[in-house]
Scaffold this motif. Sequence first.
Motif, PDB file in Angstrom:
ATOM      1  N   ASN A 190     -19.596 -14.495 -23.721  1.00  0.00           N
ATOM      2  CA  ASN A 190     -20.269 -13.227 -24.030  1.00  0.00           C
ATOM      3  C   ASN A 190     -21.030 -13.316 -25.349  1.00  0.00           C
ATOM      4  N   LEU A 191     -20.429 -13.976 -26.328  1.00  0.00           N
ATOM      5  CA  LEU A 191     -21.102 -14.155 -27.617  1.00  0.00           C
ATOM      6  C   LEU A 191     -22.352 -15.009 -27.450  1.00  0.00           C
ATOM      7  N   MET A 192     -22.237 -16.103 -26.737  1.00  0.00           N
ATOM      8  CA  MET A 192     -23.382 -16.988 -26.537  1.00  0.00           C
ATOM      9  C   MET A 192     -24.493 -16.292 -25.759  1.00  0.00           C
ATOM     10  N   SER A 193     -24.114 -15.481 -24.785  1.00  0.00           N
ATOM     11  CA  SER A 193     -25.110 -14.744 -24.010  1.00  0.00           C
ATOM     12  C   SER A 193     -25.854 -13.737 -24.888  1.00  0.00           C
ATOM     13  N   ALA A 194     -25.106 -13.017 -25.724  1.00  0.00           N
ATOM     14  CA  ALA A 194     -25.742 -12.049 -26.624  1.00  0.00           C
ATOM     15  C   ALA A 194     -26.659 -12.750 -27.614  1.00  0.00           C
ATOM     16  N   ALA A 195     -26.233 -13.918 -28.111  1.00  0.00           N
ATOM     17  CA  ALA A 195     -27.062 -14.669 -29.064  1.00  0.00           C
ATOM     18  C   ALA A 195     -28.383 -15.093 -28.433  1.00  0.00           C
ATOM     19  N   ARG A 196     -28.323 -15.509 -27.160  1.00  0.00           N
ATOM     20  CA  ARG A 196     -29.564 -15.886 -26.462  1.00  0.00           C
ATOM     21  C   ARG A 196     -30.458 -14.663 -26.245  1.00  0.00           C
ATOM     22  N   ASP A 197     -29.853 -13.577 -25.795  1.00  0.00           N
ATOM     23  CA  ASP A 197     -30.638 -12.384 -25.463  1.00  0.00           C
ATOM     24  C   ASP A 197     -31.244 -11.731 -26.699  1.00  0.00           C
ATOM     25  N   ARG A 198     -30.465 -11.672 -27.788  1.00  0.00           N
ATOM     26  CA  ARG A 198     -30.925 -10.966 -28.992  1.00  0.00           C
ATOM     27  C   ARG A 198     -31.437 -11.925 -30.066  1.00  0.00           C
ATOM     28  N   LEU A 246     -16.807 -26.656 -30.000  1.00  0.00           N
ATOM     29  CA  LEU A 246     -17.956 -25.879 -30.470  1.00  0.00           C
ATOM     30  C   LEU A 246     -19.303 -26.526 -30.165  1.00  0.00           C
ATOM     31  N   THR A 247     -19.307 -27.699 -29.555  1.00  0.00           N
ATOM     32  CA  THR A 247     -20.589 -28.333 -29.236  1.00  0.00           C
ATOM     33  C   THR A 247     -21.427 -27.460 -28.306  1.00  0.00           C
ATOM     34  N   THR A 248     -20.787 -26.674 -27.453  1.00  0.00           N
ATOM     35  CA  THR A 248     -21.545 -25.781 -26.558  1.00  0.00           C
ATOM     36  C   THR A 248     -22.015 -24.525 -27.290  1.00  0.00           C
ATOM     37  N   VAL A 249     -21.291 -24.139 -28.333  1.00  0.00           N
ATOM     38  CA  VAL A 249     -21.642 -22.923 -29.087  1.00  0.00           C
ATOM     39  C   VAL A 249     -22.790 -23.189 -30.053  1.00  0.00           C
ATOM     40  N   GLN A 250     -22.811 -24.396 -30.616  1.00  0.00           N
ATOM     41  CA  GLN A 250     -23.831 -24.814 -31.585  1.00  0.00           C
ATOM     42  C   GLN A 250     -23.925 -23.857 -32.779  1.00  0.00           C
ATOM     43  N   PRO A 251     -22.839 -23.682 -33.520  1.00  0.00           N
ATOM     44  CA  PRO A 251     -22.876 -22.760 -34.657  1.00  0.00           C
ATOM     45  C   PRO A 251     -23.749 -23.278 -35.789  1.00  0.00           C
ATOM     46  N   GLU A 252     -24.354 -22.351 -36.491  1.00  0.00           N
ATOM     47  CA  GLU A 252     -25.131 -22.700 -37.678  1.00  0.00           C
ATOM     48  C   GLU A 252     -24.217 -23.257 -38.767  1.00  0.00           C
ATOM     49  N   TYR A 253     -23.037 -22.659 -38.899  1.00  0.00           N
ATOM     50  CA  TYR A 253     -22.083 -23.114 -39.898  1.00  0.00           C
ATOM     51  C   TYR A 253     -20.668 -22.927 -39.377  1.00  0.00           C
ATOM     52  N   VAL A 254     -19.740 -23.671 -39.989  1.00  0.00           N
ATOM     53  CA  VAL A 254     -18.312 -23.495 -39.742  1.00  0.00           C
ATOM     54  C   VAL A 254     -17.651 -23.323 -41.101  1.00  0.00           C
ATOM     55  N   LEU A 255     -16.883 -22.254 -41.233  1.00  0.00           N
ATOM     56  CA  LEU A 255     -16.299 -21.863 -42.514  1.00  0.00           C
ATOM     57  C   LEU A 255     -14.793 -22.119 -42.521  1.00  0.00           C
ATOM     58  N   PHE A 256     -14.304 -22.631 -43.650  1.00  0.00           N
ATOM     59  CA  PHE A 256     -12.879 -22.897 -43.856  1.00  0.00           C
ATOM     60  C   PHE A 256     -12.450 -22.310 -45.194  1.00  0.00           C
ATOM     61  N   HIS A 257     -11.203 -21.839 -45.271  1.00  0.00           N
ATOM     62  CA  HIS A 257     -10.695 -21.355 -46.551  1.00  0.00           C
ATOM     63  C   HIS A 257     -10.387 -22.538 -47.467  1.00  0.00           C
ATOM     64  N   TYR A 258     -10.646 -22.326 -48.762  1.00  0.00           N
ATOM     65  CA  TYR A 258     -10.441 -23.367 -49.769  1.00  0.00           C
ATOM     66  C   TYR A 258      -9.998 -22.725 -51.078  1.00  0.00           C
ATOM     67  N   PRO A 259      -9.073 -23.260 -51.805  1.00  0.00           N
ATOM     68  CA  PRO A 259      -8.219 -24.368 -51.380  1.00  0.00           C
ATOM     69  C   PRO A 259      -7.085 -23.898 -50.487  1.00  0.00           C
ATOM     70  N   LYS A 260      -6.664 -24.761 -49.589  1.00  0.00           N
ATOM     71  CA  LYS A 260      -5.512 -24.505 -48.726  1.00  0.00           C
ATOM     72  C   LYS A 260      -4.639 -25.748 -48.675  1.00  0.00           C
ATOM     73  N   PRO A 261      -3.398 -25.638 -49.092  1.00  0.00           N
ATOM     74  CA  PRO A 261      -2.752 -24.414 -49.548  1.00  0.00           C
ATOM     75  C   PRO A 261      -3.367 -23.899 -50.853  1.00  0.00           C
ATOM     76  N   VAL A 262      -3.253 -22.591 -51.044  1.00  0.00           N
ATOM     77  CA  VAL A 262      -3.723 -21.975 -52.278  1.00  0.00           C
ATOM     78  C   VAL A 262      -2.826 -22.423 -53.424  1.00  0.00           C
ATOM     79  N   ILE A 263      -3.449 -22.720 -54.564  1.00  0.00           N
ATOM     80  CA  ILE A 263      -2.698 -23.124 -55.755  1.00  0.00           C
ATOM     81  C   ILE A 263      -2.578 -21.914 -56.671  1.00  0.00           C
ATOM     82  N   LEU A 264      -1.352 -21.422 -56.838  1.00  0.00           N
ATOM     83  CA  LEU A 264      -1.122 -20.171 -57.549  1.00  0.00           C
ATOM     84  C   LEU A 264      -0.694 -20.406 -58.997  1.00  0.00           C
TER      85      LEU A 264
END
Length: 305
Positions: free
Chosen positions: A41-49, A93-111
């Motif tokens: 559904n997301l990929m379809s909306a991305a193509r349409d819009r 994700l090869t079929t999704v072809q995202p512009e970017y992929v985001l990850f939290h950093y640093p993990k584990p968090v250093i407190l």
Amino acid sequence: MKQFMIGQYGHFDSNKFEKDFRNDFHGIEACLFTTHEDCLNLMSAARDRKFQIGVHYPFRAHPSRLRDAPFLSSDETIREEAFQHVQEELDYLTTVQPEYVLFHYPKPVILDDRVNWDQWRFTDPSEYVMESNYTFDELVERSEALFKWLTEKSKQYHFVPVLEFDALNKYIYETDYLEKLLEQYPTIKLCLDTGRLFIQEKIDPYFDALKIIRKYAKYAHSIHLWNVQVKDGIRNNRYPVLPHLSPEEGWAPIEAYLTIIREENSDVRIMFEHNSSLVSEEQLEQCYTWVDHILNKQADPRFHS
């Protein structure tokens, strides 16, 4: 508003999409989708819009795993599993072809051991480690390995790796190792989260959100934009940014944040990571218009008393 994005978390919500998205927006950031149908559904909306897709790792929900990838764990087995899980997600994700992929950093968090972190939300104790148990040299060594690996994967899978700051300690705000890595591996970008930065400043007396934004905004690919009120506790989480929400009443100084961001990196993506159901459609439009005016230096008498 061509740099604006909205989020879709858990599933593709067509009602939220129709309410929040505008035809001139850049795209949608997706996370924790529970079914392949949501992906379609997301990929379809991305193509349409004709919009771009960004991914907040993990794209697919895995109930048996922690959400974030513990790339920097002191346990070698856990680190290896983290890289393997991300590899599996990139293959999907090869079929999704995202512009970017985001990850939290640093993990584990250093407190920081000096700070009371009771108000910072963690889903599992393995998500963090105290600074006294994790050395600066460990962080630098494992971060460089992560940057090298993500750079290689970005070339292989054609995406921009984005690291979103979680809670930060002095290893990041009092040194320049991260800036040096970002210069050495320019494919990798950052994400600054306004709500997280503000909450940390309120609970951590050693932390200055404005200094962090000034220091790192130039390296940002996106800003996760939302407001929160810290007044006798943390209230109104994920609230849309609006001009009448005053710092004197405990709200984040969003205009000050965005002014620095405009000066340092005016083309950065703005991802509205708010709960739009908390406001009316008129207020949501005001949110978008206000942010657009700040970023583009357009004076508008509606936003001045």
